[in-house]
Write a protein that holds these residues in place. Structure first.
Motif, short mmCIF file in Angstrom:
data_model
loop_
_atom_site.label_atom_id
_atom_site.label_comp_id
_atom_site.label_asym_id
_atom_site.label_seq_id
_atom_site.Cartn_x
_atom_site.Cartn_y
_atom_site.Cartn_z
N GLY B 99 39.58 54.33 19.32
CA GLY B 99 38.35 55.00 19.77
C GLY B 99 38.35 55.20 21.27
O GLY B 99 37.99 56.28 21.77
N ARG B 100 38.78 54.18 22.01
CA ARG B 100 38.74 54.24 23.48
C ARG B 100 39.69 55.34 24.01
O ARG B 100 39.30 56.18 24.80
CB ARG B 100 39.13 52.88 24.07
CG ARG B 100 38.76 52.77 25.54
CD ARG B 100 39.19 51.44 26.13
NE ARG B 100 39.21 50.34 25.18
CZ ARG B 100 40.14 49.38 25.19
NH1 ARG B 100 41.11 49.40 26.06
NH2 ARG B 100 40.09 48.39 24.32
N TYR B 101 40.92 55.33 23.51
CA TYR B 101 41.91 56.28 24.02
C TYR B 101 41.60 57.72 23.59
O TYR B 101 41.73 58.65 24.37
CB TYR B 101 43.32 55.89 23.57
CG TYR B 101 43.94 54.83 24.45
CD1 TYR B 101 44.73 55.20 25.54
CD2 TYR B 101 43.74 53.49 24.20
CE1 TYR B 101 45.30 54.22 26.35
CE2 TYR B 101 44.30 52.51 25.02
CZ TYR B 101 45.08 52.88 26.09
OH TYR B 101 45.63 51.93 26.90
N LEU B 102 41.21 57.85 22.33
CA LEU B 102 40.96 59.21 21.84
C LEU B 102 39.68 59.80 22.44
O LEU B 102 39.65 60.98 22.78
CB LEU B 102 40.91 59.24 20.31
CG LEU B 102 42.24 58.97 19.61
CD1 LEU B 102 42.09 59.05 18.10
CD2 LEU B 102 43.31 59.95 20.04
N SER B 103 38.65 58.98 22.60
CA SER B 103 37.42 59.51 23.21
C SER B 103 37.66 59.86 24.68
O SER B 103 37.16 60.86 25.19
CB SER B 103 36.25 58.54 23.06
OG SER B 103 36.52 57.32 23.71
N ALA B 104 38.49 59.05 25.36
CA ALA B 104 38.81 59.34 26.77
C ALA B 104 39.56 60.67 26.88
O ALA B 104 39.28 61.48 27.77
CB ALA B 104 39.64 58.20 27.36
N SER B 105 40.48 60.89 25.95
CA SER B 105 41.24 62.15 25.96
C SER B 105 40.33 63.34 25.65
O SER B 105 40.43 64.39 26.28
CB SER B 105 42.36 62.11 24.93
OG SER B 105 43.28 61.13 25.29
#
Lengths: 107, 166
Positions: B99-105
């Motif tokens: 969730g963290r990496y994909l939402s940041a992207s």
């Protein structure tokens, strides 16, 4: 995988409208983008971010845009390729065509 | 929603449609007094929150009926995973990282191109679609196929349209 000098042929791949090719530091190697600075920032950061979780299993990423000019990002070894697709074609067809061009997809 | 009559004080159960522009107008079922008064913001918020939760639950229930969908979860930027319907092999910590990496992207993409509305990452043979449904909440859907079925896209659109803050 295609050699670097052959990369310019990416523009002729089915459905590709524009492209940007970055090295491992995010430096632009080749591009046909309208706003290369903005595009390189996005392609490099998103590519690096998602590669961190997908590692070598990451095939590609699609950013769907309301105008249909979706942006696709492909990890190519230590490099990153960003592609803007033509409006009239589906993202999956472009993704398949680019993966074949890169030698990473089904023939 | 339960509201009290200003005249006799009896409880009246009202529908959401009885509230318009922050005002409630209803005739008391007991004394027939015509009530008309503004309702506190907190009540409106609670009603909206309850509706949102109901719609989310409904969405997740319907999602289970699609064989192409492997699972889904909600990720809050500050809290982390707030709803989880992913295969049990994935721990909450895994989902948190995802969730963290994909939402940041997704947010990086949107900061460069504001008309980006959805992102999909292909990792191995899994397809993970992410979309923002509230200012801080993202839905992540894992599927076996690259494109979400049309019905799922429709359900997703309803969820986003009804999200508070939009």
């Amino acid at each position: 995988m295609v050699s670097l000098k052959d990369f310019l042929k990416i523009a002729k791949v089915n459905g590709v409208d524009k492209y940007i090719f970055l090295d491992s530091q995010g430096k632009i190697i080749a591009n046909t983008m309208k706003h290369p600075g903005r595009s390189s920032h996005m392609v490099f950061n998103c590519g690096r971010n998602i590669s961190a979780i997908g590692r070598s299993n990451l095939k590609y990423v699609v950013f769907s845009k309301k105008d249909g000019k979706d942006i696709l990002i492909f990890p190519v070894g230590n490099y990153t390729l960003g592609v803007v697709k033509q409006q009239s074609i589906g993202s999956q067809l472009v993704a398949k065509a680019v993966l074949v061009f890169l030698g990473m997809g089904p023939k | 929603m339960i509201l009290f009559c200003e005249d006799c004080g009896e409880k009246n159960e009202l529908k959401k449609r009885d509230v318009q522009n922050g005002h409630v107008v209803f005739r008391c079922a007991f004394c027939h007094y015509l009530n008309s008064y503004p309702i506190p913001v907190s009540i409106k918020k609670n009603v909206r929150k309850r509706d949102t939760l109901f719609k989310r639950d409904n969405f997740f229930k319907k999602l289970k009926t699609f064989p192409e969908i492997m699972g889904a979860f909600l990720y809050h930027e500050k809290i982390g995973v707030i709803k989880n319907q992913m295969p049990i092999m994935l721990q909450n910590e895994d989902l948190d990282i995802l969730g963290r990496y994909l939402s940041a992207s997704f947010l990086t993409g949107q900061s460069c191109y504001s008309n980006i509305h959805q992102m999909m990452a292909v990792i191995s043979d899994k397809h993970i679609t992410i979309q923002r449904i509230e200012p801080h909440v993202f839905i992540l859907i894992a599927s076996k196929i690259p494109s979400l079925p049309g019905n799922v896209q429709d359900l997703l659109s309803d969820l986003i349209f009804d999200a508070p803050g939009k």
